[in-house]
Design an enzyme around this catalytic site. Structure first.
Site, PDB file in Angstrom:
ATOM      1  N   LYS A   1       1.026  -1.334   0.136  1.00  0.00           N
ATOM      2  CA  LYS A   1      -0.163  -0.135  -0.152  1.00  0.00           C
ATOM      3  C   LYS A   1       1.137   1.599  -0.237  1.00  0.00           C
ATOM      4  O   LYS A   1       0.254   1.872  -0.285  1.00  0.00           O
ATOM      5  CB  LYS A   1      -1.056   0.520   1.236  1.00  0.00           C
ATOM      6  CG  LYS A   1      -2.117  -0.672   0.852  1.00  0.00           C
ATOM      7  CD  LYS A   1      -3.196  -1.214   1.547  1.00  0.00           C
ATOM      8  CE  LYS A   1      -4.671  -1.859   1.411  1.00  0.00           C
ATOM      9  NZ  LYS A   1      -5.662  -1.835   2.051  1.00  0.00           N
TER      10      LYS A   1
ATOM     11  N   LYS B   1      -5.216 -10.084  -6.469  1.00  0.00           N
ATOM     12  CA  LYS B   1      -6.570  -9.897  -5.967  1.00  0.00           C
ATOM     13  C   LYS B   1      -7.648  -8.548  -6.246  1.00  0.00           C
ATOM     14  O   LYS B   1      -6.787  -8.007  -6.521  1.00  0.00           O
ATOM     15  CB  LYS B   1      -6.099  -9.630  -4.472  1.00  0.00           C
ATOM     16  CG  LYS B   1      -6.543  -8.442  -3.719  1.00  0.00           C
ATOM     17  CD  LYS B   1      -7.065  -9.126  -2.178  1.00  0.00           C
ATOM     18  CE  LYS B   1      -6.459  -7.653  -1.443  1.00  0.00           C
ATOM     19  NZ  LYS B   1      -7.224  -7.419   0.005  1.00  0.00           N
TER      20      LYS B   1
ATOM     21  N   LYS C   1     -11.197  -3.407  -3.202  1.00  0.00           N
ATOM     22  CA  LYS C   1     -11.977  -1.750  -3.291  1.00  0.00           C
ATOM     23  C   LYS C   1     -10.897  -0.688  -3.314  1.00  0.00           C
ATOM     24  O   LYS C   1     -11.109  -0.199  -4.539  1.00  0.00           O
ATOM     25  CB  LYS C   1     -12.448  -1.236  -1.857  1.00  0.00           C
ATOM     26  CG  LYS C   1     -12.941  -2.764  -1.835  1.00  0.00           C
ATOM     27  CD  LYS C   1     -13.997  -1.762  -0.115  1.00  0.00           C
ATOM     28  CE  LYS C   1     -13.872  -3.038   0.665  1.00  0.00           C
ATOM     29  NZ  LYS C   1     -12.615  -3.176   1.974  1.00  0.00           N
TER      30      LYS C   1
HETATM   31  N1  AQP Z   1     -10.115 -10.933  -3.648  1.00  0.00           N
HETATM   32  C1  AQP Z   1     -10.231 -11.190  -2.815  1.00  0.00           C
HETATM   33  N2  AQP Z   1     -10.475 -12.859  -2.174  1.00  0.00           N
HETATM   34  C2  AQP Z   1     -10.906 -13.156  -1.677  1.00  0.00           C
HETATM   35  N3  AQP Z   1     -10.929 -12.360  -0.183  1.00  0.00           N
HETATM   36  C3  AQP Z   1     -10.623 -11.039   0.024  1.00  0.00           C
HETATM   37  N4  AQP Z   1     -10.758 -10.033   1.259  1.00  0.00           N
HETATM   38  C4  AQP Z   1     -10.492  -8.332   0.108  1.00  0.00           C
HETATM   39  N5  AQP Z   1     -10.415  -9.055  -0.659  1.00  0.00           N
HETATM   40  C5  AQP Z   1     -10.430 -10.057  -0.809  1.00  0.00           C
HETATM   41  C6  AQP Z   1     -11.319 -10.184   2.076  1.00  0.00           C
HETATM   42  O1  AQP Z   1     -12.598  -9.322   2.362  1.00  0.00           O
HETATM   43  C7  AQP Z   1     -12.386  -8.545   4.148  1.00  0.00           C
HETATM   44  C8  AQP Z   1     -12.557  -7.620   3.950  1.00  0.00           C
HETATM   45  O2  AQP Z   1     -11.710  -7.149   3.370  1.00  0.00           O
HETATM   46  P1  AQP Z   1     -11.004  -5.421   3.877  1.00  0.00           P
HETATM   47  O3  AQP Z   1     -12.775  -4.383   3.881  1.00  0.00           O
HETATM   48  O4  AQP Z   1     -10.962  -5.110   5.548  1.00  0.00           O
HETATM   49  O5  AQP Z   1     -10.260  -4.859   3.111  1.00  0.00           O
HETATM   50  P2  AQP Z   1      -9.291  -5.735   2.120  1.00  0.00           P
HETATM   51  O6  AQP Z   1      -8.327  -6.931   2.762  1.00  0.00           O
HETATM   52  O7  AQP Z   1      -7.923  -4.935   2.182  1.00  0.00           O
HETATM   53  O8  AQP Z   1      -9.628  -6.094   0.884  1.00  0.00           O
HETATM   54  P3  AQP Z   1      -9.359  -4.361  -0.409  1.00  0.00           P
HETATM   55  O9  AQP Z   1     -11.089  -5.088  -0.815  1.00  0.00           O
HETATM   56  O10 AQP Z   1      -8.316  -4.576  -1.383  1.00  0.00           O
HETATM   57  O11 AQP Z   1      -9.911  -3.271  -0.006  1.00  0.00           O
HETATM   58  P4  AQP Z   1      -9.348  -2.533   0.328  1.00  0.00           P
HETATM   59  O12 AQP Z   1      -9.035  -1.901  -1.162  1.00  0.00           O
HETATM   60  O13 AQP Z   1     -10.097  -1.381   1.190  1.00  0.00           O
HETATM   61  O14 AQP Z   1      -8.093  -2.461   1.461  1.00  0.00           O
HETATM   62  C9  AQP Z   1     -11.269  -9.816   4.223  1.00  0.00           C
HETATM   63  O15 AQP Z   1     -11.557 -11.057   5.291  1.00  0.00           O
HETATM   64  C10 AQP Z   1     -10.402  -9.526   3.259  1.00  0.00           C
HETATM   65  O16 AQP Z   1      -8.955 -10.800   4.012  1.00  0.00           O
END
Ligand code: AQP
Length: 338
Positions: free
Chosen positions: A113, A199, A202
């Protein structure tokens, strides 16, 4: 009496996507029937990146509404907003005083990040966020933490911090949690449809490769139709081979996850990309449409959602306060005179 205690969370930053649903939220819905489940919209984690205050407020309500629409039942689980329970930030400080600078430096998500903007501009909260996440978990004596594969390293850190704290201050202060990650190829790591080596997220990667839970069915069909596949090699290009054919393999994994079968079984049914993509798009739409319909109903009554969050915070706060007091006592923080 519940068999086990669960804690998991999701950030209200950006629109939730199919990865969030398949990697985490659908397991939350299943677990709520058997476990004593605490689910948290982790709005404090959202402060690690820039955001508009009014949009933040709206995003928290939207995320809670979407979780209810996805099947969380406030009668069966405790749904709350992280910032409504002050103990999260307080416990995070204890764990920041337990973690070492070196081990936080090794967190790959921090490296990822900060790769673009550089460390100089990164908020300190982005660096210490794994301690807040560990605090979220230990506050609820959680045995299990259902998360996607991307959170594996943070869960390992949480276990290390809980064990270190217990070794220093008493064997039973914290429950040491286990990560509950879907099996490989079954939603553990849903990939970006345009960048099969990255992956679905968001905040990063090609937006055309991200299926948002609020996407219009037509957009979903288009995104799946345009998903990157691999060179069309030979008479049977639809093979499950994540190393050699990452594009088609991630489509096979998705359809397999939605159908509850193995990716090889799905591959056996297809010889061309087109029919696979058409069936995948239909399966995604069939999964997401009912969630969207419930969301549209629930969003008419935001006060109901706020009441759910208030009641959830009352319940969560009682558990969190007891754990924090136990940890304060263990480290030697003097309680106020009674
Ligand atoms: N691509 C993915 N495949 C499977 N699981 C996923 N998770 C996130 N992306 C995938 C799981 O979703 C839960 C919530 O995620 P989060 O909101 O805590 O954010 P994150 O893990 O950082 O995922 P993002 O979507 O990429 O968010 P941002 O961009 O905000 O950082 C977690 O259990 C995560 O493992």
């Amino acid at each position: 009496m519940h068999q086990y205690r669960v804690l998991s969370g999701i950030q209200p930053t950006g629109e939730p996507h199919l990865g969030n649903l398949l990697g985490a939220v659908r397991w939350w819905v299943t677990d709520q029937r058997e476990g004593d489940c605490f689910y948290c919209v982790v709005d404090l984690h959202g402060l690690t990146v820039a955001g508009d205050p009014a949009e933040r407020r709206a995003a928290s309500i939207t995320m809670a509404t979407l979780l209810l629409a996805a099947g969380l039942d406030p009668e069966s689980c405790t749904l709350f907003l992280q910032s409504h329970v002050a103990e999260h930030a307080q416990m995070a400080w204890l764990l920041e005083c337990t973690a070492s600078f070196g081990e936080l430096r090794r967190m790959t998500q921090f490296k990822d990040k900060t790769a673009k903007g550089g460390e100089e501009a990164a908020r300190v909260g982005l660096f210490t966020y794994p301690c807040l996440m560990a605090a979220d978990i230990v506050l609820y004596d959680a045995d299990r933490v259902p998360v996607g594969d991307d959170q594996r390293q943070h869960l390992e850190l949480t276990r290390n911090l809980a064990q270190r704290f217990n070794a220093r201050y008493g064997p039973d202060v914290f429950v040491v949690p286990d990560a509950q990650i879907p099996p490989p190829g079954r939603g553990a790591r849903v990939m970006n449809l345009q960048e099969p080596d990255r992956k679905m997220s968001k905040s990063a990667g090609s937006p055309q490769g991200v299926i948002g839970l609020m996407d219009d069915p037509k957009d979903i069909e288009r995104k799946v139709r345009r998903a990157v596949t691999d060179a069309d090699d030979g008479p049977d290009p639809v093979r499950y081979d994540p190393a050699a054919k990452p594009g088609v393999s991630s489509l096979l994994e998705l359809l397999a996850t939605l159908e509850g079968v193995g990716p090889d079984d799905v591959a056996d049914r297809y010889t061309r990309y087109g029919p696979l993509k058409a069936d995948l798009a239909a399966a995604v739409v069939a999964t997401i449409e009912p969630i969207q319909a419930r969301f549209r109903e629930l969003e008419k009554d935001p006060d109901h959602v706020r009441r759910v969050l208030r009641d959830g915070a009352d319940k969560a706060g009682a558990v969190a306060a007891a754990t924090l007091r136990r940890a304060y006592d263990a480290v030697g923080l003097l309680p106020p005179a009674g």
